[in-house]
Design a protein around this motif. Structure first.
Motif, PDB file in Angstrom:
ATOM      1  N   TRP A  20      -0.933 -11.209  14.188  1.00 37.60           N
ATOM      2  CA  TRP A  20       0.454 -10.782  14.352  1.00 37.60           C
ATOM      3  C   TRP A  20       0.966 -10.091  13.084  1.00 37.60           C
ATOM      4  CZ3 TRP A  20       5.004 -12.436  11.929  1.00 37.60           C
ATOM      5  CH2 TRP A  20       6.200 -12.206  12.599  1.00 37.60           C
ATOM      6  N   THR A  21       0.711 -10.698  11.927  1.00 33.71           N
ATOM      7  CA  THR A  21       1.192 -10.137  10.667  1.00 33.71           C
ATOM      8  C   THR A  21       0.522  -8.800  10.367  1.00 33.71           C
ATOM      9  OG1 THR A  21       1.534 -12.377   9.807  1.00 33.71           O
ATOM     10  CG2 THR A  21       1.524 -10.584   8.212  1.00 33.71           C
ATOM     11  N   GLY A  22      -0.787  -8.733  10.559  1.00 38.64           N
ATOM     12  CA  GLY A  22      -1.504  -7.491  10.302  1.00 38.64           C
ATOM     13  C   GLY A  22      -1.019  -6.358  11.182  1.00 38.64           C
ATOM     14  N   ARG A  23      -0.790  -6.657  12.460  1.00 39.95           N
ATOM     15  CA  ARG A  23      -0.303  -5.629  13.371  1.00 39.95           C
ATOM     16  C   ARG A  23       1.103  -5.177  13.009  1.00 39.95           C
ATOM     17  NH1 ARG A  23      -1.967  -4.940  18.436  1.00 39.95           N
ATOM     18  NH2 ARG A  23      -0.669  -3.070  18.178  1.00 39.95           N
ATOM     19  N   VAL A  24       1.967  -6.130  12.677  1.00 34.90           N
ATOM     20  CA  VAL A  24       3.357  -5.792  12.376  1.00 34.90           C
ATOM     21  C   VAL A  24       3.457  -4.946  11.115  1.00 34.90           C
ATOM     22  CG1 VAL A  24       5.604  -6.752  11.710  1.00 34.90           C
ATOM     23  CG2 VAL A  24       4.310  -7.786  13.592  1.00 34.90           C
ATOM     24  N   SER A  26       1.200  -2.947   9.656  1.00 37.52           N
ATOM     25  CA  SER A  26       0.705  -1.578   9.822  1.00 37.52           C
ATOM     26  C   SER A  26       1.606  -0.758  10.735  1.00 37.52           C
ATOM     27  CB  SER A  26      -0.729  -1.584  10.359  1.00 37.52           C
ATOM     28  OG  SER A  26      -0.783  -2.135  11.654  1.00 37.52           O
ATOM     29  N   SER A  27       2.243  -1.410  11.698  1.00 36.11           N
ATOM     30  CA  SER A  27       3.087  -0.671  12.633  1.00 36.11           C
ATOM     31  C   SER A  27       4.348  -0.134  11.966  1.00 36.11           C
ATOM     32  CB  SER A  27       3.470  -1.550  13.831  1.00 36.11           C
ATOM     33  OG  SER A  27       4.361  -2.571  13.451  1.00 36.11           O
ATOM     34  N   LEU A  28       4.827  -0.802  10.921  1.00 36.47           N
ATOM     35  CA  LEU A  28       6.023  -0.330  10.229  1.00 36.47           C
ATOM     36  C   LEU A  28       5.780   1.043   9.616  1.00 36.47           C
ATOM     37  CD1 LEU A  28       8.909  -0.859   9.297  1.00 36.47           C
ATOM     38  CD2 LEU A  28       7.979  -2.024   7.283  1.00 36.47           C
ATOM     39  N   GLY A  29       4.631   1.196   8.943  1.00 34.17           N
ATOM     40  CA  GLY A  29       4.305   2.503   8.380  1.00 34.17           C
ATOM     41  C   GLY A  29       3.951   3.520   9.439  1.00 34.17           C
ATOM     42  N   SER A  30       3.238   3.060  10.476  1.00 35.32           N
ATOM     43  CA  SER A  30       2.826   3.981  11.531  1.00 35.32           C
ATOM     44  C   SER A  30       4.015   4.561  12.281  1.00 35.32           C
ATOM     45  CB  SER A  30       1.894   3.261  12.514  1.00 35.32           C
ATOM     46  OG  SER A  30       0.702   2.871  11.870  1.00 35.32           O
ATOM     47  N   ALA A  31       5.108   3.807  12.368  1.00 37.19           N
ATOM     48  CA  ALA A  31       6.297   4.303  13.059  1.00 37.19           C
ATOM     49  C   ALA A  31       6.925   5.473  12.331  1.00 37.19           C
ATOM     50  CB  ALA A  31       7.316   3.171  13.222  1.00 37.19           C
ATOM     51  N   ALA A  87      -8.963   0.081   7.708  1.00 36.64           N
ATOM     52  CA  ALA A  87      -9.349   0.500   6.361  1.00 36.64           C
ATOM     53  C   ALA A  87      -9.561   2.011   6.309  1.00 36.64           C
ATOM     54  CB  ALA A  87     -10.621  -0.232   5.932  1.00 36.64           C
ATOM     55  N   VAL A  88     -10.235   2.555   7.315  1.00 29.43           N
ATOM     56  CA  VAL A  88     -10.436   4.000   7.382  1.00 29.43           C
ATOM     57  C   VAL A  88      -9.096   4.719   7.478  1.00 29.43           C
ATOM     58  CG1 VAL A  88     -11.346   5.877   8.815  1.00 29.43           C
ATOM     59  CG2 VAL A  88     -12.753   3.852   8.359  1.00 29.43           C
ATOM     60  N   SER A  89      -8.197   4.203   8.324  1.00 29.89           N
ATOM     61  CA  SER A  89      -6.880   4.831   8.469  1.00 29.89           C
ATOM     62  C   SER A  89      -6.117   4.834   7.153  1.00 29.89           C
ATOM     63  CB  SER A  89      -6.066   4.094   9.544  1.00 29.89           C
ATOM     64  OG  SER A  89      -6.666   4.202  10.814  1.00 29.89           O
ATOM     65  N   GLY A  90      -6.190   3.735   6.412  1.00 30.35           N
ATOM     66  CA  GLY A  90      -5.502   3.657   5.130  1.00 30.35           C
ATOM     67  C   GLY A  90      -6.008   4.677   4.136  1.00 30.35           C
ATOM     68  N   VAL A  91      -7.325   4.820   4.051  1.00 31.90           N
ATOM     69  CA  VAL A  91      -7.920   5.779   3.108  1.00 31.90           C
ATOM     70  C   VAL A  91      -7.525   7.210   3.474  1.00 31.90           C
ATOM     71  CG1 VAL A  91     -10.098   6.744   2.279  1.00 31.90           C
ATOM     72  CG2 VAL A  91      -9.832   4.260   2.495  1.00 31.90           C
ATOM     73  N   VAL A 185      -2.624  -3.126   3.526  1.00 28.24           N
ATOM     74  CA  VAL A 185      -2.152  -4.516   3.529  1.00 28.24           C
ATOM     75  C   VAL A 185      -2.567  -5.224   4.818  1.00 28.24           C
ATOM     76  CG1 VAL A 185      -0.077  -5.971   3.598  1.00 28.24           C
ATOM     77  CG2 VAL A 185      -0.224  -4.100   1.958  1.00 28.24           C
ATOM     78  N   SER A 186      -2.505  -4.522   5.936  1.00 27.66           N
ATOM     79  CA  SER A 186      -2.878  -5.137   7.205  1.00 27.66           C
ATOM     80  C   SER A 186      -4.339  -5.568   7.227  1.00 27.66           C
ATOM     81  CB  SER A 186      -2.598  -4.181   8.365  1.00 27.66           C
ATOM     82  OG  SER A 186      -3.580  -3.165   8.449  1.00 27.66           O
ATOM     83  N   VAL A 187      -5.189  -4.809   6.506  1.00 24.06           N
ATOM     84  CA  VAL A 187      -6.607  -5.178   6.436  1.00 24.06           C
ATOM     85  C   VAL A 187      -6.765  -6.584   5.874  1.00 24.06           C
ATOM     86  CG1 VAL A 187      -8.791  -4.650   5.275  1.00 24.06           C
ATOM     87  CG2 VAL A 187      -7.448  -2.805   6.311  1.00 24.06           C
ATOM     88  N   PHE A 188      -5.965  -6.926   4.878  1.00 28.07           N
ATOM     89  CA  PHE A 188      -6.029  -8.251   4.260  1.00 28.07           C
ATOM     90  C   PHE A 188      -5.792  -9.349   5.296  1.00 28.07           C
ATOM     91  CE2 PHE A 188      -3.641 -11.800   2.393  1.00 28.07           C
ATOM     92  CZ  PHE A 188      -4.563 -12.267   1.462  1.00 28.07           C
ATOM     93  N   PHE A 189      -4.780  -9.175   6.148  1.00 26.50           N
ATOM     94  CA  PHE A 189      -4.458 -10.200   7.138  1.00 26.50           C
ATOM     95  C   PHE A 189      -5.474 -10.225   8.283  1.00 26.50           C
ATOM     96  CE2 PHE A 189      -0.357  -9.577   5.038  1.00 26.50           C
ATOM     97  CZ  PHE A 189       0.024 -10.892   4.838  1.00 26.50           C
ATOM     98  N   LEU A 190      -5.883  -9.062   8.735  1.00 30.57           N
ATOM     99  CA  LEU A 190      -6.853  -9.025   9.831  1.00 30.57           C
ATOM    100  C   LEU A 190      -8.203  -9.583   9.397  1.00 30.57           C
ATOM    101  CD1 LEU A 190      -6.045  -5.514  11.358  1.00 30.57           C
ATOM    102  CD2 LEU A 190      -5.416  -7.751  12.271  1.00 30.57           C
ATOM    103  N   ALA A 191      -8.529  -9.461   8.111  1.00 34.18           N
ATOM    104  CA  ALA A 191      -9.797  -9.998   7.611  1.00 34.18           C
ATOM    105  C   ALA A 191      -9.821 -11.524   7.631  1.00 34.18           C
ATOM    106  CB  ALA A 191     -10.054  -9.493   6.191  1.00 34.18           C
TER     107      ALA A 191
END
Length: 427
Positions: A20-24, A26-31, A87-91, A185-191
């Motif tokens: 939930w945290t990882g998705r939320v 990343s979605s803030l920046g993606s929006a 991770a790829v998306s972030g880079v 940051v989302s990578v950290f939580f999803l990991a």
């Protein structure tokens, strides 16, 4: 147990909280990212045709690779797929943000970056869709979908408004830099998630896809709803995501106006999540069809360049309706489709929905040179409404409900007789 208590129970699951945290995050920046990309392209001299080409390049790899992503999501650990994809998306976002901020970005660079982001999304989405069933018990899936979508939609409210403001004040580069940071940051939580390894199959990937395709075709109700979605998604994305920024840039004041409109739509999505949690619509076929038809409202308002408050209000109503349909459909999908097939069938359905979109972006972008925007937006609105409501002519779609057992071409209410068939006389 009421819906509020169920939501609290869902969040007690540690792995779901990480997901939930990882998705939320990343979605803030993606929006904010679509606004930044759109106005970066417009400010670089690209018109509606260039923007349509860039949007098409983002969708095209999702169309081409989603089926591969679906098979992969049913054959390897889904948490690992999500981590690598983000991770790829972030880079990629870091790279394009630096290019924009240093003033060397060109239109082809924007196109290449969104193409790579589309590749990552093609693998992330099926794995994410199939993860819910591994994170919470079956009786909590409706609550889990709503609990997930609520903060995602709040992020979508804040993201466009902040993104539009950032683009207006400091340019699109900083908005994309922020998006890059949220992916990382989302990578950290999803990991932190450890999902079970899917049961190994001796079948090849091609064989696995064929099995998924066979299961998809066996469910005619599913095929019909995917066809409905393909038409409505095409009209919505072309009308809102392509022409919306262009109309805002030329007639509504620029990036901040588009941020308000996008934020209004996302605000409606939040309201839809709350309604879905509280009301839990049971008649899935009717709910989805009626809700999709409301997507025409902001397209009409944009086409005729209505006052900004009218467009924002229409977008908000469309958002409420859309999220009700998404939550209802997600719960129905997870109820009807076996866990081992969910990533594959999700990718097949998304493939069907997105297949016409790249062509639509390019085609309608080209048509805009010779036809007025109001006429094009009116045409897309009409097609959207007709496509959304047409399946309701079929009793098999009108009677789709949560809690029923749908087997191939028939639907059965537990404890009762077959309610309706989708073939032969049922039409």
């Amino acid at each position: 147990m009421n819906s509020i208590k169920e939501a609290a129970v869902v969040l007690r699951h540690r792995q779901f909280r990480s997901f939930w945290t990882g998705r939320v995050v990343s979605s803030l920046g993606s929006a904010a990212a679509p606004i930044a990309v759109a106005f970066a392209a417009l400010e670089a001299g690209g018109g509606v045709e260039w923007l349509g080409f860039i949007l098409a390049l983002n969708i095209a790899p999702q169309v081409l690779l989603l089926l591969v992503g679906g098979v992969l999501g049913d054959r390897v650990r889904r948490d690992r797929v999500m981590v690598v994809a983000n991770a790829v998306s972030g880079v990629v976002q870091v790279a394009i943000a630096i290019l924009i901020l240093t003033g060397v970005a060109e239109l082809w660079m924007l196109a290449a970056s969104v193409f790579l982001l589309g590749i990552a999304s093609a693998f992330f989405q099926p794995a994410s869709q199939g993860s819910i069933v591994q994170l919470v018990p079956a009786e909590l899936r409706v609550a889990a979908n709503a609990v997930l979508r609520l903060p995602l939609n709040i992020a979508k409210v804040l993201g466009p408004a902040l993104g539009g403001l950032a683009v207006a004040l400091v340019g699109p580069g900083w908005a994309l830099a922020f998006n890059a940071s949220t992916f990382l940051v989302s990578v950290f939580f999803l990991a932190a998630i450890r999902l079970p390894q899917p049961i190994k199959s001796k079948a090849s990937a091609i064989s696995a896809f064929r099995t998924g395709w066979k299961e998809f075709r066996a469910r005619r109700w599913y095929v019909i709803m995917v066809a409905q979605s393909a038409a409505t998604v095409l009209m919505w994305l072309v009308g809102f995501q392509l022409f919306g920024p262009v109309i805002s840039h030329s007639s509504l004041g620029g990036a901040f106006a588009w941020g308000l409109i996008s934020g209004g739509f996302a605000f409606g999505l939040v309201g839809g999540s709350l309604v879905a949690v509280a009301v839990r619509p049971q008649r899935v076929g009717v709910t989805v069809s009626l809700c999709l038809a409301t997507q025409a409202l902001p397209l009409v308002a944009l086409g005729f360049v209505a006052p900004i408050w009218v467009i924002v209000g229409a977008a908000a109503l469309a958002g409420v309706a859309l999220d009700i349909s998404i939550v209802s459909w997600s719960a129905f999908f997870q109820e009807q489709i076996p866990e081992g097939l969910q990533s594959r069938l999700s990718s097949i359905s998304t493939f069907g929905q997105l297949l016409p979109v790249p062509i639509g972006y390019i085609l309608f972008g080209a048509l805009s040179r010779n036809h007025g925007t109001p006429g094009i937006m009116g045409l897309m609105s009409t097609v959207l409404v007709v496509a959304a409501l047409l399946p309701l002519l079929l009793p098999s779609i009108r009677h789709l409900r949560l809690g029923q057992v749908v087997d191939g071409d028939s639907a059965t209410i537990p404890g009762g007789a077959s309610k309706v068939g989708t073939g032969g006389d049922s039409r």
